[in-house]
Write a protein that holds these residues in place. Sequence first.
Motif, PDB file in Angstrom:
ATOM      1  N   THR A  99      23.906  42.929  41.305  1.00  0.00           N
ATOM      2  CA  THR A  99      24.445  43.443  40.046  1.00  0.00           C
ATOM      3  C   THR A  99      24.784  42.266  39.138  1.00  0.00           C
ATOM      4  O   THR A  99      25.391  41.296  39.575  1.00  0.00           O
ATOM      5  N   ALA A 100      24.408  42.354  37.879  1.00  0.00           N
ATOM      6  CA  ALA A 100      24.628  41.255  36.936  1.00  0.00           C
ATOM      7  C   ALA A 100      26.104  41.055  36.655  1.00  0.00           C
ATOM      8  O   ALA A 100      26.897  41.992  36.703  1.00  0.00           O
ATOM      9  N   GLY A 101      26.486  39.832  36.370  1.00  0.00           N
ATOM     10  CA  GLY A 101      27.866  39.487  36.040  1.00  0.00           C
ATOM     11  C   GLY A 101      28.263  38.230  36.780  1.00  0.00           C
ATOM     12  O   GLY A 101      27.508  37.700  37.599  1.00  0.00           O
ATOM     13  N   ARG A 102      29.452  37.744  36.498  1.00  0.00           N
ATOM     14  CA  ARG A 102      29.974  36.550  37.177  1.00  0.00           C
ATOM     15  C   ARG A 102      30.905  37.023  38.280  1.00  0.00           C
ATOM     16  O   ARG A 102      31.893  37.707  38.024  1.00  0.00           O
ATOM     17  N   PHE A 103      30.588  36.670  39.519  1.00  0.00           N
ATOM     18  CA  PHE A 103      31.356  37.096  40.680  1.00  0.00           C
ATOM     19  C   PHE A 103      31.859  35.879  41.445  1.00  0.00           C
ATOM     20  O   PHE A 103      31.290  34.792  41.362  1.00  0.00           O
ATOM     21  N   ALA A 104      32.928  36.077  42.191  1.00  0.00           N
ATOM     22  CA  ALA A 104      33.444  35.046  43.090  1.00  0.00           C
ATOM     23  C   ALA A 104      33.717  35.720  44.423  1.00  0.00           C
ATOM     24  O   ALA A 104      34.150  36.871  44.467  1.00  0.00           O
ATOM     25  N   PHE A 105      33.422  35.025  45.504  1.00  0.00           N
ATOM     26  CA  PHE A 105      33.716  35.603  46.807  1.00  0.00           C
ATOM     27  C   PHE A 105      34.310  34.536  47.710  1.00  0.00           C
ATOM     28  O   PHE A 105      34.066  33.351  47.563  1.00  0.00           O
ATOM     29  N   GLN A 117      31.606  30.853  43.307  1.00  0.00           N
ATOM     30  CA  GLN A 117      31.213  31.650  42.155  1.00  0.00           C
ATOM     31  C   GLN A 117      29.694  31.771  42.079  1.00  0.00           C
ATOM     32  O   GLN A 117      28.977  30.805  42.345  1.00  0.00           O
ATOM     33  N   VAL A 118      29.235  32.971  41.757  1.00  0.00           N
ATOM     34  CA  VAL A 118      27.799  33.253  41.682  1.00  0.00           C
ATOM     35  C   VAL A 118      27.518  34.178  40.497  1.00  0.00           C
ATOM     36  O   VAL A 118      28.397  34.893  40.034  1.00  0.00           O
ATOM     37  N   ASP A 119      26.281  34.156  40.014  1.00  0.00           N
ATOM     38  CA  ASP A 119      25.828  35.115  39.016  1.00  0.00           C
ATOM     39  C   ASP A 119      25.133  36.242  39.772  1.00  0.00           C
ATOM     40  O   ASP A 119      24.138  36.010  40.445  1.00  0.00           O
ATOM     41  N   GLY A 120      25.668  37.435  39.689  1.00  0.00           N
ATOM     42  CA  GLY A 120      25.119  38.570  40.428  1.00  0.00           C
ATOM     43  C   GLY A 120      25.944  38.831  41.675  1.00  0.00           C
ATOM     44  O   GLY A 120      26.426  37.912  42.327  1.00  0.00           O
ATOM     45  N   ALA A 132      36.477  38.785  50.263  1.00  0.00           N
ATOM     46  CA  ALA A 132      36.957  39.312  48.988  1.00  0.00           C
ATOM     47  C   ALA A 132      35.925  39.011  47.916  1.00  0.00           C
ATOM     48  O   ALA A 132      35.394  37.913  47.871  1.00  0.00           O
ATOM     49  N   VAL A 133      35.667  39.969  47.079  1.00  0.00           N
ATOM     50  CA  VAL A 133      34.746  39.760  45.972  1.00  0.00           C
ATOM     51  C   VAL A 133      35.475  40.110  44.681  1.00  0.00           C
ATOM     52  O   VAL A 133      36.072  41.171  44.559  1.00  0.00           O
ATOM     53  N   LEU A 134      35.429  39.188  43.723  1.00  0.00           N
ATOM     54  CA  LEU A 134      36.083  39.361  42.431  1.00  0.00           C
ATOM     55  C   LEU A 134      35.040  39.294  41.332  1.00  0.00           C
ATOM     56  O   LEU A 134      34.014  38.640  41.487  1.00  0.00           O
TER      57      LEU A 134
END
Length: 159
Positions: A99-105, A117-120, A132-134
């Motif tokens: 899924t598109a967006g800026r995520f951190a896990f 941090q990742v894109d998607g 945890a995923v933000l």
Amino acid sequence: MLGPVDLTAIECREVGGKGNALTGHYSRVGRIEGELKSLRVYGGCLGWVICGGESGPNARPSSRRWVRALQEQCTSAGRPFFFKQWGEWEPAGLCPAGTAGRFAFGDYDFDRPRFHQVDGFPRQFDMFGARAVLKRVGKKAAGRVLDGRTWNEVPEVRP
């Protein structure tokens, strides 16, 4: 808040004694009826704990577990807790992989204070809480509610 904080591990230094900064329990040597004795004193160095996540273009994510643990320490010690904001990040819930967006896990069991941090949306996600995923949504959208409550506690005013 960029990592877990244990306020009970912080030492409070008072005149003639030292002790736990959160609970305020500390020992001090004093005179009782002319004799030097160790006294147990209750008071505390910390009268208020304010916590919040980073905001701005380079903001790093804060973990719900870190904030909750800090709030629980304050509540159990009878100290007021004020939660200012989540910052730019909020828990993402479950999304399809990619899924598109800026995520951190991050993984609390193996790398507690670090988020990647990742894109998607990342492919792997443990529904049972180890991972945890933000998602980066902005300060206003992320808000300041912790576990269904806005924490606005302030110290008691004494005359």
